[in-house]
Design an enzyme around this catalytic site. Structure first.
Site, mmCIF file in Angstrom:
data_model
loop_
_atom_site.group_PDB
_atom_site.id
_atom_site.type_symbol
_atom_site.label_atom_id
_atom_site.label_comp_id
_atom_site.label_asym_id
_atom_site.label_seq_id
_atom_site.Cartn_x
_atom_site.Cartn_y
_atom_site.Cartn_z
ATOM 1 N N GLY A 131 5.562 3.065 0.397
ATOM 2 C CA GLY A 131 6.245 3.827 -0.654
ATOM 3 C C GLY A 131 5.302 4.038 -1.815
ATOM 4 O O GLY A 131 4.117 3.698 -1.762
ATOM 5 N N SER A 133 0.853 -1.188 0.000
ATOM 6 C CA SER A 133 0.000 0.000 0.000
ATOM 7 C C SER A 133 0.888 1.237 0.000
ATOM 8 O O SER A 133 2.118 1.144 0.013
ATOM 9 C CB SER A 133 -0.915 0.009 1.223
ATOM 10 O OG SER A 133 -0.150 0.157 2.397
ATOM 11 N N LYS A 134 0.257 2.406 0.020
ATOM 12 C CA LYS A 134 1.005 3.658 -0.064
ATOM 13 C C LYS A 134 1.977 3.840 1.098
ATOM 14 O O LYS A 134 2.984 4.521 0.956
ATOM 15 C CB LYS A 134 0.027 4.846 -0.125
ATOM 16 C CG LYS A 134 -0.694 4.956 -1.460
ATOM 17 C CD LYS A 134 -1.594 6.172 -1.497
ATOM 18 C CE LYS A 134 -2.304 6.276 -2.850
ATOM 19 N NZ LYS A 134 -3.211 7.446 -2.898
ATOM 20 N N ARG A 135 1.680 3.242 2.226
ATOM 21 C CA ARG A 135 2.583 3.434 3.371
ATOM 22 C C ARG A 135 3.935 2.739 3.149
ATOM 23 O O ARG A 135 4.905 3.025 3.848
ATOM 24 C CB ARG A 135 1.938 2.935 4.661
ATOM 25 C CG ARG A 135 1.836 1.435 4.806
ATOM 26 C CD ARG A 135 1.301 1.073 6.190
ATOM 27 N NE ARG A 135 1.270 -0.353 6.399
ATOM 28 C CZ ARG A 135 0.287 -1.153 6.029
ATOM 29 N NH1 ARG A 135 -0.756 -0.647 5.383
ATOM 30 N NH2 ARG A 135 0.332 -2.447 6.281
#
Length: 468
Positions: free
Chosen positions: A243, A239-241
């Site tokens: 990167g 996921s975005k967390r």
């Protein structure tokens, strides 16, 4: 083996993400390895979320990665007549039926099944109805066999068995006339002659339903290969967390496309201990036999390292072409490509991304540089004025302004002043670059050229005098 035909079939509801890009890459490599065809299909039946911008983002991502397609792009939204034709085939064979149950009824039955700790599946109320079509709202359901099992011979996971009693009577056409995902993809793959389907293993549960549809439509079943998902370092779904998840975000961050391709293919595939592959090597060596059964772990540090290796190995001419847009975003006009290539040769060994390289090269192009505050306070002091004056005088007398002559000038000055070269180099570096970090000072001076070096030394002299 007949001609291999693979496909990548993204939904245009956002950017091309890392997982989708790897799926496209595996299909592309498989097709190229067997000299087959790679088809692009846009699954745009979600009228609310599908956008032209997302379609373009898919094109941009694939083109950046060099994943050219042989056929397509096909659009599901343009194929409704084909889906209706296949719906009618199943209805006429008695292997599909109209279902008139309302959403309220279905929700009530779902809640009741849940309260009884049963699997919430369709009751089959309309399965044997013998009534003509009416204007009442309805969906079309596929008549899933109630007995037996469905076997999926997966090329990565091996044989996977599904009990038919656990499968629902799948809706294949919604009340608005739109086909559902599971039905549309089967029809598409049949009519496009797809022989091999390589996709994420989050689709595995759909595969049993799709295999039953192939059988009912009297069509050969493609070979399936379900690739494990990509996880973050914490073993959670990417996921975005973890990167950037958009492929094009990595382009904007200054990653090279072939580095990204190399990294993506190694997320689940290996060939001995080899880490770095050319594109031709990937095509030659790729096979599903070497795709692992465990999830690929996305490690940003590993990707960054790999990118730095590709930058080191890439020729300066190619890097110059890739670097220009990053410099233009900084308002810098690049007219001398030969100069840019010399600068790149200085920076290749120390740059992990093109973005970093652009940051490090700005001082070469700016007419008026600024000094970092701490660097200026430490190195641009009154006692340097005499040294800067001597350098200006001696540089101006050098006819062939090259590293050898520059180095000799510094050595002579070091002897004259009875000081170490390092104590001369750092103040000069700050005066020329504005910072304490740069490639070798002799190389920097040669690339900047005599005129600009003298101008910047004069500016440093003015700065010191003003400060005093």
């Amino acid at each position: 083996m007949s001609e291999i035909r693979t496909r990548f079939a993204p939904s245009p509801t956002g950017y091309l993400h890392i997982g989708g890009a790897r799926t496209a890459l595996f299909n592309w490599l498989f097709a190229r390895h067997y000299k087959g065809k790679f088809i692009l299909r846009i699954e745009d039946t979600d009228r609310v979320r599908s956008t032209k911008e997302s379609i373009q983002a898919i094109y941009d991502g694939m083109e950046w990665l060099g994943l050219n397609w042989d056929e397509g792009p096909y659009f599901q939204s343009e194929r409704f007549d084909i889906y209706r034709e296949y719906i009618e085939k199943l209805l006429s064979k008695g292997e599909a039926y109209y279902c008139y149950c309302t959403p309220e009824e279905l929700e009530k039955n779902r809640k009741q099944a849940m309260s009884e700790r049963k699997k919430p599946k369709y009751s089959g109320k309309c399965r044997e109805l013998d009534r003509p079509k009416t204007d009442e709202p309805h969906v079309v359901r596929f008549k899933t066999p109630k007995q037996g099992c469905t076997k999926v011979a997966d090329l990565i996971k091996g044989e996977v068995i599904f009990e038919n009693a656990e499968l629902d009577d799948l809706i294949i056409q919604r009340s608005d006339g739109y086909p559902t995902y599971n039905f549309a993809v089967v029809v598409d793959d049949i009519t496009m002659g797809i022989t091999d389907i390589i996709r994420g293993d989050d689709h595995l549960n759909n595969t049993a339903r799709q295999v039953l549809l192939y059988d009912s439509l009297d069509s050969p079943i493609p070979r399936f290969a379900h690739v494990p998902l990509i996880l973050g370092i914490d073993k959670a779904r990417l996921s975005k967390r973890h990167g950037a998840t958009s492929v094009m975000a990595y382009k904007e961050l200054g990653y090279l496309p072939h580095a990204m391709v190399n990294y993506l293919v190694r997320l689940g595939w290996s060939y001995g201990d080899q880490e770095i592959f050319s594109r031709d090597e990937l095509i030659e060596k790729f096979s599903l036999d070497s795709v692992g059964k465990s999830a690929g772990i996305f490690n940003p540090e590993k990707l960054l390292w790999l990118n730095s290796q590709y930058i080191k190995e890439e020729n300066s001419e190619t890097l110059a072409e890739l670097l220009v847009p990053f410099l233009q975003k900084r308002g810098l006009s690049i007219h001398d490509i030969e100069l840019l290539q010399k600068i790149i040769s200085l920076l290749k060994e120390r740059s992990k991304t093109l973005l970093q390289m652009a940051d490090s090269s700005e001082f070469f192009f700016k007419e008026d540089i600024s000094y970092e505050k701490k660097a200026a306070e430490k190195f641009l002091k009154p006692e340097l004025l005499d040294i800067f004056h001597i350098l200006i005088e001696r540089f101006s007398r050098i006819e062939d302004f090259n590293q050898r002559a520059i180095e000799e000038t510094f050595k002579d000055l070091s002897i004259l002043k009875g000081t170490k070269l390092a104590k001369l180099a750092q103040p000069v570096r700050v005066s020329l670059t504005g910072t304490t970090v740069s490639p070798g000072i002799y190389e920097v001076i040669e690339v900047l050229g005599k005129k600009r070096v003298i101008n910047r030394l004069n500016k440093a002299i003015e700065f010191i005098r003003d400060k005093v």
